[in-house]
Design a protein around this motif. Sequence first.
Motif, PDB file in Angstrom:
ATOM      1  N   PRO A 236       0.831  -1.209   0.000  1.00 47.45           N
ATOM      2  CA  PRO A 236       0.000   0.000   0.000  1.00 47.45           C
ATOM      3  C   PRO A 236       0.861   1.254   0.000  1.00 47.45           C
ATOM      4  O   PRO A 236       1.982   1.237   0.526  1.00 47.45           O
ATOM      5  N   ARG A 237       0.352   2.323  -0.611  1.00 45.53           N
ATOM      6  CA  ARG A 237       1.158   3.566  -0.694  1.00 45.53           C
ATOM      7  C   ARG A 237       1.215   4.272   0.657  1.00 45.53           C
ATOM      8  O   ARG A 237       2.036   5.154   0.852  1.00 45.53           O
ATOM      9  N   ILE A 238       0.320   3.899   1.578  1.00 41.57           N
ATOM     10  CA  ILE A 238       0.380   4.439   2.952  1.00 41.57           C
ATOM     11  C   ILE A 238       0.353   3.227   3.881  1.00 41.57           C
ATOM     12  O   ILE A 238      -0.586   2.424   3.794  1.00 41.57           O
ATOM     13  N   GLU A 239       1.372   3.100   4.720  1.00 43.38           N
ATOM     14  CA  GLU A 239       1.417   1.912   5.581  1.00 43.38           C
ATOM     15  C   GLU A 239       1.007   2.272   7.002  1.00 43.38           C
ATOM     16  O   GLU A 239       1.846   2.332   7.908  1.00 43.38           O
ATOM     17  N   GLN A 240      -0.259   2.587   7.153  1.00 42.04           N
ATOM     18  CA  GLN A 240      -0.859   2.886   8.457  1.00 42.04           C
ATOM     19  C   GLN A 240      -2.232   2.224   8.487  1.00 42.04           C
ATOM     20  O   GLN A 240      -2.783   1.910   7.431  1.00 42.04           O
ATOM     21  N   PRO A 241      -2.835   2.042   9.695  1.00 40.95           N
ATOM     22  CA  PRO A 241      -4.148   1.383   9.740  1.00 40.95           C
ATOM     23  C   PRO A 241      -5.199   2.158   8.925  1.00 40.95           C
ATOM     24  O   PRO A 241      -5.175   3.396   8.888  1.00 40.95           O
ATOM     25  N   PHE A 242      -6.106   1.408   8.314  1.00 43.34           N
ATOM     26  CA  PHE A 242      -7.142   1.983   7.449  1.00 43.34           C
ATOM     27  C   PHE A 242      -7.909   3.104   8.144  1.00 43.34           C
ATOM     28  O   PHE A 242      -8.144   4.161   7.577  1.00 43.34           O
ATOM     29  N   LYS A 243      -8.299   2.864   9.406  1.00 45.49           N
ATOM     30  CA  LYS A 243      -9.121   3.849  10.127  1.00 45.49           C
ATOM     31  C   LYS A 243      -8.353   5.152  10.340  1.00 45.49           C
ATOM     32  O   LYS A 243      -8.959   6.229  10.337  1.00 45.49           O
ATOM     33  N   LEU A 244      -7.050   5.049  10.540  1.00 44.77           N
ATOM     34  CA  LEU A 244      -6.244   6.263  10.726  1.00 44.77           C
ATOM     35  C   LEU A 244      -6.164   7.039   9.401  1.00 44.77           C
ATOM     36  O   LEU A 244      -6.371   8.253   9.368  1.00 44.77           O
ATOM     37  N   VAL A 245      -5.916   6.310   8.327  1.00 46.68           N
ATOM     38  CA  VAL A 245      -5.847   6.980   7.012  1.00 46.68           C
ATOM     39  C   VAL A 245      -7.199   7.639   6.723  1.00 46.68           C
ATOM     40  O   VAL A 245      -7.286   8.799   6.308  1.00 46.68           O
ATOM     41  N   GLU A 246      -8.265   6.894   6.981  1.00 41.37           N
ATOM     42  CA  GLU A 246      -9.622   7.398   6.722  1.00 41.37           C
ATOM     43  C   GLU A 246      -9.865   8.701   7.497  1.00 41.37           C
ATOM     44  O   GLU A 246     -10.424   9.661   6.967  1.00 41.37           O
ATOM     45  N   LYS A 247      -9.411   8.742   8.738  1.00 44.17           N
ATOM     46  CA  LYS A 247      -9.640   9.921   9.569  1.00 44.17           C
ATOM     47  C   LYS A 247      -8.883  11.139   9.019  1.00 44.17           C
ATOM     48  O   LYS A 247      -9.442  12.232   8.905  1.00 44.17           O
ATOM     49  N   VAL A 248      -7.615  10.934   8.675  1.00 46.53           N
ATOM     50  CA  VAL A 248      -6.806  12.046   8.138  1.00 46.53           C
ATOM     51  C   VAL A 248      -7.426  12.544   6.824  1.00 46.53           C
ATOM     52  O   VAL A 248      -7.613  13.745   6.615  1.00 46.53           O
ATOM     53  N   VAL A 249      -7.786  11.605   5.956  1.00 43.79           N
ATOM     54  CA  VAL A 249      -8.306  11.980   4.632  1.00 43.79           C
ATOM     55  C   VAL A 249      -9.672  12.680   4.777  1.00 43.79           C
ATOM     56  O   VAL A 249      -9.926  13.707   4.144  1.00 43.79           O
ATOM     57  N   GLN A 250     -10.509  12.129   5.626  1.00 43.19           N
ATOM     58  CA  GLN A 250     -11.847  12.717   5.839  1.00 43.19           C
ATOM     59  C   GLN A 250     -11.717  14.166   6.333  1.00 43.19           C
ATOM     60  O   GLN A 250     -12.392  15.059   5.846  1.00 43.19           O
ATOM     61  N   ASN A 251     -10.812  14.375   7.294  1.00 40.25           N
ATOM     62  CA  ASN A 251     -10.632  15.722   7.842  1.00 40.25           C
ATOM     63  C   ASN A 251     -10.047  16.661   6.793  1.00 40.25           C
ATOM     64  O   ASN A 251     -10.491  17.800   6.667  1.00 40.25           O
ATOM     65  N   ALA A 252      -9.081  16.168   6.036  1.00 39.33           N
ATOM     66  CA  ALA A 252      -8.453  17.031   5.028  1.00 39.33           C
ATOM     67  C   ALA A 252      -9.483  17.546   4.027  1.00 39.33           C
ATOM     68  O   ALA A 252      -9.433  18.694   3.606  1.00 39.33           O
ATOM     69  N   PHE A 253     -10.436  16.673   3.658  1.00 42.53           N
ATOM     70  CA  PHE A 253     -11.424  17.068   2.643  1.00 42.53           C
ATOM     71  C   PHE A 253     -12.669  17.740   3.223  1.00 42.53           C
ATOM     72  O   PHE A 253     -13.605  18.023   2.492  1.00 42.53           O
ATOM     73  N   GLN A 254     -12.643  17.984   4.524  1.00 37.74           N
ATOM     74  CA  GLN A 254     -13.783  18.610   5.183  1.00 37.74           C
ATOM     75  C   GLN A 254     -14.172  19.953   4.551  1.00 37.74           C
ATOM     76  O   GLN A 254     -15.335  20.245   4.360  1.00 37.74           O
ATOM     77  N   PHE A 255     -13.148  20.739   4.262  1.00 40.43           N
ATOM     78  CA  PHE A 255     -13.383  22.049   3.634  1.00 40.43           C
ATOM     79  C   PHE A 255     -12.626  22.034   2.312  1.00 40.43           C
ATOM     80  O   PHE A 255     -11.519  22.537   2.229  1.00 40.43           O
ATOM     81  N   ARG A 256     -13.221  21.418   1.293  1.00 40.43           N
ATOM     82  CA  ARG A 256     -12.436  21.121   0.096  1.00 40.43           C
ATOM     83  C   ARG A 256     -11.991  22.351  -0.688  1.00 40.43           C
ATOM     84  O   ARG A 256     -11.047  22.305  -1.456  1.00 40.43           O
ATOM     85  N   ARG A 257     -12.688  23.497  -0.488  1.00 36.40           N
ATOM     86  CA  ARG A 257     -12.293  24.709  -1.230  1.00 36.40           C
ATOM     87  C   ARG A 257     -11.265  25.561  -0.468  1.00 36.40           C
ATOM     88  O   ARG A 257     -10.710  26.499  -0.984  1.00 36.40           O
ATOM     89  N   LYS A 258     -11.081  25.258   0.815  1.00 32.15           N
ATOM     90  CA  LYS A 258     -10.164  26.071   1.632  1.00 32.15           C
ATOM     91  C   LYS A 258      -8.741  25.460   1.592  1.00 32.15           C
ATOM     92  O   LYS A 258      -8.552  24.365   1.064  1.00 32.15           O
ATOM     93  N   TYR A 259      -7.780  26.164   2.213  1.00 30.57           N
ATOM     94  CA  TYR A 259      -6.443  25.600   2.327  1.00 30.57           C
ATOM     95  C   TYR A 259      -6.514  24.328   3.183  1.00 30.57           C
ATOM     96  O   TYR A 259      -7.349  24.249   4.104  1.00 30.57           O
ATOM     97  N   CYS A 260      -5.592  23.391   2.931  1.00 31.44           N
ATOM     98  CA  CYS A 260      -5.697  22.090   3.608  1.00 31.44           C
ATOM     99  C   CYS A 260      -5.533  22.193   5.123  1.00 31.44           C
ATOM    100  O   CYS A 260      -6.041  21.348   5.865  1.00 31.44           O
TER     101      CYS A 260
END
Length: 341
Positions: A236-260
């Motif tokens: 996998p391109r990210i070697e961390q638990p699925f739930k952790l990746v999901e949390k980071v990704v979900q939060n990052a896209f929370q405000f998709r038009r704003k700065y990350c």
Amino acid sequence: MASSRTLGTFRLPPLPTIREIIKLFRLQAVKQLSQNFLLDLRLTDKIVRKAGNLTNAYVYEVGPGPGGITRSILNAGVAELLVVEKDSRFIPGLQMLSDAAPGKLRIVHGDVLTFKIERAFPESLKRQWEDDPPNVHIIGNLPFSVSTPLIIKWLENVSQRNGPFAYGRTRMMLTFQKEVAERLTATTGSKQRSRLSIMAQYLCDVQHILTIPGQAFVPKPEVDSGVVHFTPLTRPRIEQPFKLVEKVVQNAFQFRRKYCHRGLGMLFPEARRLESTGKLLELADVDPTLRPTQLTVSHFKSLCDVYRKMCDEDPHLFAYNFREELRQKSKKDDDKQSCRL
Ligand code: SAM
């Protein structure tokens, strides 16, 4: 690519058409269940060819309905086809196909969301994760309301190498609403780049292989469909638990038009949000003024690795939920207000 006619020696005998099957067994599509059928066998042959060479393959078809795709899979020379269909009205029509293909078609009246495919095929099919994919394929045209939660569940299974991936890097070919297919395969910087793009692409090689216009279905749905092919990656391109990746990704896209940094900041309690977000972005070497859609999978890898370290240092961090903090805060404000009255 060879046509399905040349792939295997087996061909189904002449059968009533799918349209006749629908009439014979009164299989009117139930609109509330988003049932839209593919009746044109040239199209279903074309879709099935996109799954690759199915000679002697073990195939798991989800949601076969009146059996259009099912017929094309059987004609592709498979060793065995297992279908799981929830709506009992389709079982007699599928049984007719099973009679026409002795020993090849297994029918399960059940729910794909709970069916345990990992025990259904011979153990001997299992391959090491790093080996070539096993000769096991998943194919399905499900209602869109089922295919999206199902792919999230299966991506988690890929990360844990269980469920359908207990056999190894089982390939999947599934139909989605075209917009969802575009999100799954969207590249960095594109308009469709989203949470789904990262979750799929960090675990799999993902290809949008075909668009099926709405007119191809009976009844015609509101939107076109996209067929997406997934091959799990050896690493996998990210070697961390699925739930952790999901949390980071979900939060990052929370405000998709704003700065990350805005969305990523929501990973941290308000009292130390600024400081912790700064630390995360600095250690991960990510420019805080990138938009979420501009972040590459490699950016997410660095973010997840640093966030993991921060969670290891603070055991309460992973459980933190900014919505819960907001809820508690507004409850406190309401309580204060009512004391004043
Ligand atoms: N694959 C067929 C075709 O292409 O013509 C039927 C497509 S129709 C959009 C979706 C099928 O999935 C229906 O037959 C429906 O009953 C079945 N289905 C829906 N939810 C399901 C579930 N959770 N498990 C198994 N089958 C399901």
